[in-house]
Scaffold this motif. Structure first.
Motif, PDB file in Angstrom:
ATOM      1  N   LEU A  10      55.520   3.649   2.908  1.00 29.67           N
ATOM      2  CA  LEU A  10      55.934   2.256   2.884  1.00 29.67           C
ATOM      3  C   LEU A  10      56.761   1.919   4.125  1.00 29.67           C
ATOM      4  O   LEU A  10      56.532   0.909   4.790  1.00 29.67           O
ATOM      5  CB  LEU A  10      56.730   1.957   1.611  1.00 29.67           C
ATOM      6  N   VAL A  11      57.691   2.780   4.456  1.00 29.97           N
ATOM      7  CA  VAL A  11      58.526   2.554   5.635  1.00 29.97           C
ATOM      8  C   VAL A  11      57.678   2.583   6.910  1.00 29.97           C
ATOM      9  O   VAL A  11      57.836   1.744   7.800  1.00 29.97           O
ATOM     10  CB  VAL A  11      59.665   3.591   5.706  1.00 29.97           C
ATOM     11  N   ILE A  12      56.747   3.495   6.997  1.00 28.32           N
ATOM     12  CA  ILE A  12      55.877   3.591   8.173  1.00 28.32           C
ATOM     13  C   ILE A  12      55.063   2.312   8.334  1.00 28.32           C
ATOM     14  O   ILE A  12      54.969   1.746   9.425  1.00 28.32           O
ATOM     15  CB  ILE A  12      54.963   4.833   8.085  1.00 28.32           C
ATOM     16  N   PHE A  13      54.478   1.806   7.251  1.00 28.28           N
ATOM     17  CA  PHE A  13      53.677   0.590   7.332  1.00 28.28           C
ATOM     18  C   PHE A  13      54.536  -0.634   7.631  1.00 28.28           C
ATOM     19  O   PHE A  13      54.102  -1.549   8.330  1.00 28.28           O
ATOM     20  CB  PHE A  13      52.868   0.376   6.060  1.00 28.28           C
ATOM     21  N   MET A  14      55.747  -0.660   7.122  1.00 29.87           N
ATOM     22  CA  MET A  14      56.637  -1.788   7.410  1.00 29.87           C
ATOM     23  C   MET A  14      57.033  -1.820   8.889  1.00 29.87           C
ATOM     24  O   MET A  14      57.197  -2.881   9.471  1.00 29.87           O
ATOM     25  CB  MET A  14      57.890  -1.714   6.531  1.00 29.87           C
ATOM     26  N   VAL A  15      57.171  -0.669   9.487  1.00 26.00           N
ATOM     27  CA  VAL A  15      57.551  -0.602  10.896  1.00 26.00           C
ATOM     28  C   VAL A  15      56.354  -0.906  11.800  1.00 26.00           C
ATOM     29  O   VAL A  15      56.476  -1.597  12.808  1.00 26.00           O
ATOM     30  CB  VAL A  15      58.153   0.780  11.234  1.00 26.00           C
ATOM     31  N   THR A  16      55.169  -0.429  11.442  1.00 27.85           N
ATOM     32  CA  THR A  16      54.006  -0.594  12.320  1.00 27.85           C
ATOM     33  C   THR A  16      53.298  -1.936  12.152  1.00 27.85           C
ATOM     34  O   THR A  16      52.606  -2.364  13.076  1.00 27.85           O
ATOM     35  CB  THR A  16      52.983   0.530  12.103  1.00 27.85           C
ATOM     36  N   ALA A  17      53.442  -2.602  11.029  1.00 29.21           N
ATOM     37  CA  ALA A  17      52.724  -3.862  10.798  1.00 29.21           C
ATOM     38  C   ALA A  17      53.052  -4.932  11.836  1.00 29.21           C
ATOM     39  O   ALA A  17      52.134  -5.589  12.348  1.00 29.21           O
ATOM     40  CB  ALA A  17      52.987  -4.369   9.390  1.00 29.21           C
ATOM     41  N   PRO A  18      54.309  -5.165  12.195  1.00 28.64           N
ATOM     42  CA  PRO A  18      54.561  -6.181  13.232  1.00 28.64           C
ATOM     43  C   PRO A  18      53.981  -5.815  14.592  1.00 28.64           C
ATOM     44  O   PRO A  18      53.674  -6.696  15.392  1.00 28.64           O
ATOM     45  CB  PRO A  18      56.088  -6.244  13.311  1.00 28.64           C
ATOM     46  N   MET A  19      53.808  -4.546  14.864  1.00 26.24           N
ATOM     47  CA  MET A  19      53.252  -4.119  16.143  1.00 26.24           C
ATOM     48  C   MET A  19      51.758  -4.385  16.220  1.00 26.24           C
ATOM     49  O   MET A  19      51.199  -4.460  17.315  1.00 26.24           O
ATOM     50  CB  MET A  19      53.517  -2.635  16.365  1.00 26.24           C
ATOM     51  N   LEU A  20      51.096  -4.512  15.084  1.00 20.57           N
ATOM     52  CA  LEU A  20      49.655  -4.727  15.068  1.00 20.57           C
ATOM     53  C   LEU A  20      49.283  -6.175  15.313  1.00 20.57           C
ATOM     54  O   LEU A  20      48.122  -6.480  15.542  1.00 20.57           O
ATOM     55  CB  LEU A  20      49.084  -4.269  13.718  1.00 20.57           C
ATOM     56  N   THR A  21      50.230  -7.083  15.249  1.00 21.68           N
ATOM     57  CA  THR A  21      49.956  -8.492  15.468  1.00 21.68           C
ATOM     58  C   THR A  21      49.572  -8.702  16.924  1.00 21.68           C
ATOM     59  O   THR A  21      50.325  -8.371  17.825  1.00 21.68           O
ATOM     60  CB  THR A  21      51.195  -9.339  15.131  1.00 21.68           C
TER      61      THR A  21
END
Length: 134
Positions: free
Chosen positions: A17-28
Motif C-alpha cells: 500500500l505504501v509503495i503504491f501510494m508513493v509511486t502513483a503520483p509519479m505515474l501521472t
C-alpha cells in the motif's frame, strides 16, 4: 494447529500500500500547461468514449494525449496527420484542447482549424475554475 497466522500477510499488504501510494503520483503523465481560469459549466460527455486531448504549451509545442498515453512535441502538420488517423479509427471521439494561458491566441486558433481539417466535428476547450470560486 488449525489456525492460519495472517499477521505476515497484513504486513506485506501495508508495505505494498505504501509503495503504491508513493509511486502513483509519479505515474501521472502529461504536459505542464497553465490553463486559463474561467467559470463555465462542464461539458456532458459519454463515459464510453475516450477523449483525445491536444495540448499547447507556453512555447507553442503541440502534444496529443489519448487516455494515459502522451506524445512527444510535434509540428502542426504532424499533429493534423496523427489526429486524422485517430479519428478515422474512432469517429465518435471528442477532441479537447488544453492551451496554456500564455500562448498566443493565433496559435490556438490555427490548432483548432487544423483539428477541423483533420475531421474533428466538435472541439472543446479545457479550463480551470478560478481560485476564489473553489
Amino acid at each position: 494447529m488449525s489456525e492460519i497466522n495472517v499477521v505476515p500477510y497484513i504486513d506485506v499488504m501495508l508495505v505494498l500500500l505504501v509503495i503504491f501510494m508513493v509511486t502513483a503520483p509519479m505515474l501521472t503523465q502529461g504536459v505542464k500547461v497553465d490553463l486559463p481560469e474561467t467559470t463555465s459549466d462542464p461539458i456532458q460527455s459519454d463515459k464510453d468514449v475516450e477523449s483525445i486531448i491536444v495540448s499547447v504549451d507556453t512555447n507553442g509545442a503541440y502534444y496529443v494525449e489519448i487516455g494515459d498515453q502522451g506524445s512527444d512535441p510535434m509540428s502542426l502538420a504532424d499533429l493534423r496527420e496523427q489526429i486524422s488517423k485517430i479519428l478515422s479509427q474512432r469517429a465518435n471521439s471528442e477532441v479537447l484542447v488544453r492551451g496554456d494561458e500564455h500562448v498566443e491566441y493565433g496559435t490556438v486558433v490555427r490548432l483548432m482549424a487544423e483539428l477541423q481539417g483533420a475531421g474533428a466535428s466538435s472541439i472543446g476547450l479545457i479550463t480551470e475554475a478560478p481560485e476564489n470560486d473553489k
